[in-house]
Enzyme design. Structure first.
Site, mmCIF file in Angstrom:
data_model
loop_
_atom_site.group_PDB
_atom_site.id
_atom_site.type_symbol
_atom_site.label_atom_id
_atom_site.label_comp_id
_atom_site.label_asym_id
_atom_site.label_seq_id
_atom_site.Cartn_x
_atom_site.Cartn_y
_atom_site.Cartn_z
ATOM 1 N NE ARG A 72 19.549 82.381 90.643
ATOM 2 C CZ ARG A 72 20.410 81.345 90.595
ATOM 3 N NH1 ARG A 72 20.304 80.352 91.479
ATOM 4 N NH2 ARG A 72 21.371 81.321 89.703
ATOM 5 C CG HIS A 116 22.979 83.456 92.227
ATOM 6 N ND1 HIS A 116 23.592 84.203 91.256
ATOM 7 C CD2 HIS A 116 23.384 82.176 92.015
ATOM 8 C CE1 HIS A 116 24.320 83.424 90.470
ATOM 9 N NE2 HIS A 116 24.213 82.175 90.921
ATOM 10 C CG ASP A 123 25.475 81.811 87.672
ATOM 11 O OD1 ASP A 123 26.331 81.503 88.505
ATOM 12 O OD2 ASP A 123 24.261 81.530 87.792
ATOM 13 C CD GLU A 185 26.368 75.451 89.345
ATOM 14 O OE1 GLU A 185 25.285 74.835 89.393
ATOM 15 O OE2 GLU A 185 26.503 76.631 89.729
ATOM 16 C CG HIS A 188 28.236 79.475 91.149
ATOM 17 N ND1 HIS A 188 26.886 79.318 91.324
ATOM 18 C CD2 HIS A 188 28.688 79.946 92.343
ATOM 19 C CE1 HIS A 188 26.542 79.656 92.543
ATOM 20 N NE2 HIS A 188 27.629 80.046 93.192
#
Length: 539
Positions: A72, A116, A123, A185, A188
């Site tokens: 990301r 990320h 994810d 999460e 994740h």
């Protein structure tokens, strides 16, 4: 991306299931996120190779991964922070944070720095496939991806036993290759040890532009993700160079499209109807020069001069049955119903054989001729004379109440920002002009049979692919054979009906074929198929 030491996962797993949420609008921001220029999954090489090993292990037990986000860019994280600081934007609250105030998201869920951006965090979720791998759907994890709340905690107490077990399967599979879960999460995971623990990257997410596979993915990008999808086949010299699916065959259950997904072929079906007539001509049961009234005598006398050849080449002048149907009709019409409409229709609009006008009526009548001449129902004739001999075991002319379509794709149309199932229309039960369901793997067997006499004789194939008549009124420079258009070096046919858009294009001198089948009511795929084919054409 490559200079940063990042690897495109599709280079390791070409048919990786991905639904990169931040490339589109289906995410907690409700808009495409800064830095996502392509829906791709990039990771540092060590993490990418480990994830590919997870995928390989899962496939041994008919499971797969679906990735939502990988590397990301830092600019995407900054976009998240701007969104979080805007209390007026509550568009996604009901879906992504129904139990929390937006201000509470900063810190635990959204932070100014994301792991990320170091390129080792991913994810994802887990898919369960059938034994053939033709249908894969996401396992129930208890929440959607990017659900902000305690229920998304991996060990949440308020999910049921099945959901907890599914999360456990994912965690065990990832842990076996060195990925550690973030407990808040379930989706994740971070690869340990991180290859670059102190480096944050801000390179935009792009598709690699030096690989042919990446260029194909760029052409197919609109079909990828959680949208009505497509299946693509590229054959050269009898070998499948590309054979994969994109997107979903069933949005409601999340089933992936793949090589075994069956689509309604629409007018691509016409080549099979033409082949059935040619087979009966080879048998000596009929002649393509037969007057159609010798087989369907209830047609009016004004059709006396119409022959089977005229029906095959759209030169009969008979009205298209869709123009004869009541405008508000909702009841499905069948091939026999087409005949009934034509029994009451006006005479041919031109002398048969003197002009071209595309007409679905002709191929509906040809299906009835097949039945009269063979003594078999049209679906049974196709099955016994074409599909079974060619081992096209999942292909059929679909009749409601008859055998079900295996691995069926459902058709969709866009309504604003959403896709709505629009699988059937009043004309969907007519078989001869468009009622066959098939998949790209079965069509590879059909394509192979068009190079030799295992099904059709040399003379029959020559007729099918001969430029019998110039196509008029369609805005293309082409001729029509028997169920095929001929344009320069290509033999092709498209098929369009509500919820489906398909095409098959053959370059016989290059022994190259591209088949593109899709379950959406837009984006005619002919230009895309030509562009894909151009990547493989030899000088």
């Amino acid at each position: 991306m490559e200079e940063a030491g990042l690897v495109d996962l599709r280079s390791l797993v070409p048919d990786l299931s991905q639904d990169i949420k931040y490339f589109g609008r289906d995410n907690f921001v409700g808009a495409p996120v800064d830095g996502y220029l392509a829906p791709r999954c990039w990771l540092k090489r060590e993490a990418a190779e480990a994830l590919a090993r997870v995928e390989a292990r899962l496939r041994q037990r008919h499971q797969r991964l679906r990735v939502y986000d990988c590397y990301r860019p830092a600019r995407a994280v900054a976009h998240f922070m701007r969104w979080a600081s805007d209390p007026a934007d509550q568009r996604t609250k009901a879906t992504h944070y129904p139990t929390l105030p937006k201000a509470a998201l900063v810190g635990e869920y959204i932070a100014p720095v994301s792991g990320h951006s170091r390129g080792a965090t991913v994810d994802l979720t887990l898919l369960q496939c059938d034994a053939s791998g033709a249908e894969c759907r996401a396992l129930d994890m208890g929440t959607d991806f990017d659900y902000f709340g305690s229920r998304a905690n991996t060990d949440a107490s308020d999910v049921d036993a099945v959901q907890r077990a599914n999360r456990g399967q994912l965690r065990d599979a990832m842990a076996a290759e060195g990925f550690r879960n973030y407990p808040m999460e379930w989706w994740h995971y971070t690869f340990r040890p991180e290859p670059s623990p102190d480096t944050l990257y801000d390179v935009p997410v792009t598709a690699p532009d030096t690989q042919r596979e990446a260029r194909i993915d760029a052409l197919m990008q609109r079909y990828d993700g959680d949208v009505p999808g497509a299946s693509l086949l590229v054959l050269q010299d009898g070998r499948a160079l590309v054979d994969r699916g994109y997107g979903r065959s069933d949005l409601e259950t999340g089933i992936e499209a793949g090589p075994g997904t069956n689509y309604r072929l629409a007018s691509v079906s016409k080549q099979f109807t033409a082949a059935a007539i040619l087979l009966l001509a080879q048998d000596g049961v009929l002649s393509i020069e037969d007057p159609v009234r010798s087989w369907l005598p209830s047609l009016p006398a004004s059709a006396d001069r119409v022959t089977l050849r005229h029906l095959l080449t759209h030169t009969s002048g008979l009205a298209d049955y869709e123009d004869l149907m009541p405008p508000d009709g909702v009841q499905q019409i069948r091939d026999a119903g087409v005949l009934a409409l034509l029994e009451q229709a006006a005479p041919p609009s031109f002398t048969p054989g003197t002009a071209y006008r595309y007409s679905n009526s002709g191929y509906a009548l040809l299906a009835l001729v097949v039945e009269r001449a063979s003594g078999q129902a049209y679906p049974a004739f196709l099955r016994s004379r074409i599909f079974q001999p060619l081992a096209m075991h999942d292909t059929l002319a679909y009749v409601a109440g008859g055998p079900a379509v295996p691995h069926r794709a459902w058709g969709y149309s866009r309504r604003g920002e959403d896709w709505v199932r629009t699988d059937q229309s009043a004309t969907s039960a007519v078989l001869g002009d468009g009622g066959i369901y098939s998949n790209v793997d079965d069509l590879a067997r059909w394509d192979a049979a068009l190079y030799d006499d295992r099904l059709l004789s040399d003379a029959s194939r020559a007729l099918a692919f001969a430029p019998q008549v110039a196509v008029a009124g369609e805005g293309i420079d082409a001729h029509y054979g028997f169920g095929w258009r001929i344009t320069g070096d290509t033999q092709w046919h498209s098929g369009e009906t509500i919820g489906f858009r398909n095409v098959i294009v053959r370059w016989p001198r290059q022994r190259l074929t591209v088949v593109l089948l899709s379950n959406r009511n837009e984006d005619p795929p002919y230009a895309t198929a030509l562009a894909v084919g151009a990547l493989f054409l030899r000088d």
